[in-house]
Design a protein around this motif. Structure first.
Motif, mmCIF file in Angstrom:
data_model
loop_
_atom_site.group_PDB
_atom_site.id
_atom_site.type_symbol
_atom_site.label_atom_id
_atom_site.label_comp_id
_atom_site.label_asym_id
_atom_site.label_seq_id
_atom_site.Cartn_x
_atom_site.Cartn_y
_atom_site.Cartn_z
ATOM 1 N N SER A 260 0.833 -1.211 0.000
ATOM 2 C CA SER A 260 0.000 0.000 0.000
ATOM 3 C C SER A 260 0.868 1.262 0.000
ATOM 4 O O SER A 260 0.557 2.233 -0.698
ATOM 5 C CB SER A 260 -0.932 0.025 1.210
ATOM 6 N N GLU A 261 1.920 1.241 0.784
ATOM 7 C CA GLU A 261 2.818 2.405 0.851
ATOM 8 C C GLU A 261 3.534 2.613 -0.475
ATOM 9 O O GLU A 261 3.586 3.742 -0.991
ATOM 10 C CB GLU A 261 3.828 2.213 1.989
ATOM 11 N N LEU A 262 4.057 1.530 -1.049
ATOM 12 C CA LEU A 262 4.744 1.640 -2.339
ATOM 13 C C LEU A 262 3.794 2.128 -3.429
ATOM 14 O O LEU A 262 4.157 2.984 -4.243
ATOM 15 C CB LEU A 262 5.351 0.287 -2.726
ATOM 16 N N GLY A 263 2.577 1.605 -3.416
ATOM 17 C CA GLY A 263 1.586 2.026 -4.415
ATOM 18 C C GLY A 263 1.201 3.487 -4.265
ATOM 19 O O GLY A 263 1.070 4.210 -5.263
ATOM 20 N N THR A 264 1.038 3.935 -3.033
ATOM 21 C CA THR A 264 0.663 5.332 -2.793
ATOM 22 C C THR A 264 1.787 6.274 -3.219
ATOM 23 O O THR A 264 1.535 7.297 -3.869
ATOM 24 C CB THR A 264 0.287 5.543 -1.315
ATOM 25 N N MET A 265 3.023 5.925 -2.877
ATOM 26 C CA MET A 265 4.158 6.770 -3.296
ATOM 27 C C MET A 265 4.255 6.834 -4.824
ATOM 28 O O MET A 265 4.488 7.906 -5.388
ATOM 29 C CB MET A 265 5.467 6.251 -2.701
ATOM 30 N N GLU B 268 4.771 6.345 10.546
ATOM 31 C CA GLU B 268 4.280 5.154 11.231
ATOM 32 C C GLU B 268 4.022 5.431 12.711
ATOM 33 O O GLU B 268 3.003 4.990 13.263
ATOM 34 C CB GLU B 268 5.287 4.016 11.082
ATOM 35 N N GLU B 269 4.916 6.173 13.352
ATOM 36 C CA GLU B 269 4.708 6.544 14.754
ATOM 37 C C GLU B 269 3.385 7.287 14.919
ATOM 38 O O GLU B 269 2.633 7.050 15.862
ATOM 39 C CB GLU B 269 5.853 7.429 15.262
ATOM 40 N N HIS B 270 3.098 8.199 13.973
ATOM 41 C CA HIS B 270 1.856 8.962 14.073
ATOM 42 C C HIS B 270 0.638 8.066 13.843
ATOM 43 O O HIS B 270 -0.381 8.194 14.542
ATOM 44 C CB HIS B 270 1.855 10.147 13.113
ATOM 45 N N ASN B 271 0.726 7.149 12.886
ATOM 46 C CA ASN B 271 -0.389 6.217 12.672
ATOM 47 C C ASN B 271 -0.667 5.404 13.933
ATOM 48 O O ASN B 271 -1.826 5.219 14.324
ATOM 49 C CB ASN B 271 -0.093 5.265 11.510
ATOM 50 N N LYS B 272 0.378 4.918 14.569
ATOM 51 C CA LYS B 272 0.192 4.137 15.802
ATOM 52 C C LYS B 272 -0.459 4.995 16.885
ATOM 53 O O LYS B 272 -1.336 4.519 17.614
ATOM 54 C CB LYS B 272 1.532 3.576 16.283
ATOM 55 N N TYR B 273 -0.056 6.249 16.982
ATOM 56 C CA TYR B 273 -0.674 7.180 17.931
ATOM 57 C C TYR B 273 -2.172 7.329 17.629
ATOM 58 O O TYR B 273 -3.008 7.266 18.537
ATOM 59 C CB TYR B 273 0.020 8.545 17.875
ATOM 60 N N VAL C 201 1.172 3.383 5.895
ATOM 61 C CA VAL C 201 -0.213 2.915 5.838
ATOM 62 C C VAL C 201 -0.280 1.780 6.855
ATOM 63 O O VAL C 201 0.343 0.737 6.681
ATOM 64 C CB VAL C 201 -0.596 2.423 4.432
ATOM 65 N N THR C 202 -1.019 2.023 7.933
ATOM 66 C CA THR C 202 -1.071 1.085 9.045
ATOM 67 C C THR C 202 -2.501 0.602 9.241
ATOM 68 O O THR C 202 -3.427 1.415 9.295
ATOM 69 C CB THR C 202 -0.574 1.770 10.340
ATOM 70 N N VAL C 203 -2.665 -0.693 9.350
ATOM 71 C CA VAL C 203 -3.986 -1.274 9.558
ATOM 72 C C VAL C 203 -4.227 -1.433 11.059
ATOM 73 O O VAL C 203 -3.400 -1.996 11.777
ATOM 74 C CB VAL C 203 -4.112 -2.642 8.852
ATOM 75 N N THR D 106 -9.968 -3.105 14.048
ATOM 76 C CA THR D 106 -11.057 -2.744 13.133
ATOM 77 C C THR D 106 -10.793 -3.127 11.679
ATOM 78 O O THR D 106 -11.718 -3.139 10.874
ATOM 79 C CB THR D 106 -11.317 -1.222 13.170
ATOM 80 N N GLY D 107 -9.532 -3.353 11.330
ATOM 81 C CA GLY D 107 -9.175 -3.637 9.941
ATOM 82 C C GLY D 107 -9.111 -2.398 9.065
ATOM 83 O O GLY D 107 -8.872 -2.491 7.868
ATOM 84 N N LYS D 108 -9.303 -1.217 9.654
ATOM 85 C CA LYS D 108 -9.291 0.028 8.885
ATOM 86 C C LYS D 108 -7.870 0.575 8.772
ATOM 87 O O LYS D 108 -7.063 0.433 9.676
ATOM 88 C CB LYS D 108 -10.233 1.042 9.522
ATOM 89 N N LYS D 109 -7.605 1.220 7.631
ATOM 90 C CA LYS D 109 -6.274 1.748 7.356
ATOM 91 C C LYS D 109 -6.154 3.204 7.793
ATOM 92 O O LYS D 109 -7.064 4.018 7.577
ATOM 93 C CB LYS D 109 -5.958 1.669 5.853
ATOM 94 N N TYR D 110 -5.010 3.509 8.361
ATOM 95 C CA TYR D 110 -4.631 4.878 8.714
ATOM 96 C C TYR D 110 -3.462 5.267 7.834
ATOM 97 O O TYR D 110 -2.521 4.489 7.651
ATOM 98 C CB TYR D 110 -4.215 4.965 10.186
ATOM 99 N N TYR D 111 -3.508 6.485 7.297
ATOM 100 C CA TYR D 111 -2.479 6.981 6.394
ATOM 101 C C TYR D 111 -1.858 8.255 6.959
ATOM 102 O O TYR D 111 -2.574 9.181 7.338
ATOM 103 C CB TYR D 111 -3.085 7.361 5.039
ATOM 104 N N THR D 112 -0.543 8.302 6.983
ATOM 105 C CA THR D 112 0.168 9.550 7.227
ATOM 106 C C THR D 112 1.217 9.668 6.133
ATOM 107 O O THR D 112 1.990 8.744 5.893
ATOM 108 C CB THR D 112 0.848 9.579 8.616
ATOM 109 N N ASN D 113 1.220 10.816 5.456
ATOM 110 C CA ASN D 113 2.127 11.101 4.349
ATOM 111 C C ASN D 113 2.791 12.448 4.659
ATOM 112 O O ASN D 113 2.101 13.460 4.756
ATOM 113 C CB ASN D 113 1.312 11.163 3.071
ATOM 114 N N ILE D 114 4.100 12.440 4.847
ATOM 115 C CA ILE D 114 4.835 13.661 5.154
ATOM 116 C C ILE D 114 5.743 14.019 3.985
ATOM 117 O O ILE D 114 6.448 13.162 3.446
ATOM 118 C CB ILE D 114 5.652 13.519 6.462
ATOM 119 N N PHE D 115 5.712 15.285 3.625
ATOM 120 C CA PHE D 115 6.517 15.839 2.546
ATOM 121 C C PHE D 115 7.552 16.791 3.142
ATOM 122 O O PHE D 115 7.221 17.551 4.048
ATOM 123 C CB PHE D 115 5.636 16.644 1.577
#
Length: 170
Positions: A49-54, A80-85, A152-154, A158-167
């Motif tokens: 998912s991460e490779l595809g999004t990038m 990833e740290e932020h997704n876990k948070y 991209v962290t599941v 819940t099985g739901k994905k969380y996304y954080t993308n930093i530029f």
């Protein structure tokens, strides 16, 4: 010093107004010569998912005449740290964005940092489309950046994905 405080306050205010299920944020960095105790994270394993999004983000940037962005493992680890948070706290927000930005300024020499977050999109195509349909997210994707990272962290519960993308611009 005063400019840095003003930027932090303005960033904090922007973060407060930008909190929703799919939001974008940016901060301009300031040059600092202070020594840093921050450690560069070099290990990060990207999932499909991460490779595809990038790839989708870079393909879009190229299609409108912009440079591709180079991934940096340290940035993805911060994502990833932020997704876990967000998963642990059952929120989708930019909490601690200033701290992430300052870390990237100190460790990588970032001059500018932007962040997109999202929740519950099933595919890379869906989240990138949603970001491109949103002016704030699109601004980050089209921004004057040189590098990026993503996580991209599941949520196991819940099985739901969380996304954080930093530029970042280095």
């Amino acid at each position: 010093m005063i400019m840095k405080k003003i930027m932090r306050i303005m960033t904090f205010i922007a973060i407060l107004f930008a909190m929703n299920a799919c939001s974008a944020d940016t901060a301009e960095g300031t040059e600092t010569n202070s020594a840093s105790n921050e450690i560069l994270i070099t290990n990060y394993t990207y999932n499909d998912s991460e490779l595809g999004t990038m790839k989708l983000i870079n393909d879009y940037r190229v299609s409108i005449g912009l440079n591709t962005l180079e991934p940096i493992n340290h940035i993805s680890a911060k994502c990833e740290e932020h997704n876990k948070y967000m998963i642990e706290n059952n929120v989708v927000d930019h909490n601690d964005f200033v701290a992430r930005s300052e870390n990237l300024e100190k460790v990588l020499g970032a001059k500018k940092v932007g962040e997109n977050v999202a929740y519950n999109y099933k595919t890379s195509e869906a989240v990138v489309k949603a970001w491109l349909d949103s002016p704030g997210h699109k601004e980050n994707i089209e921004g004057n950046f040189t590098h990026f990272g993503i996580s991209v962290t599941v949520d196991a519960a819940t099985g739901k994905k969380y996304y954080t993308n930093i530029f970042v611009k280095i």
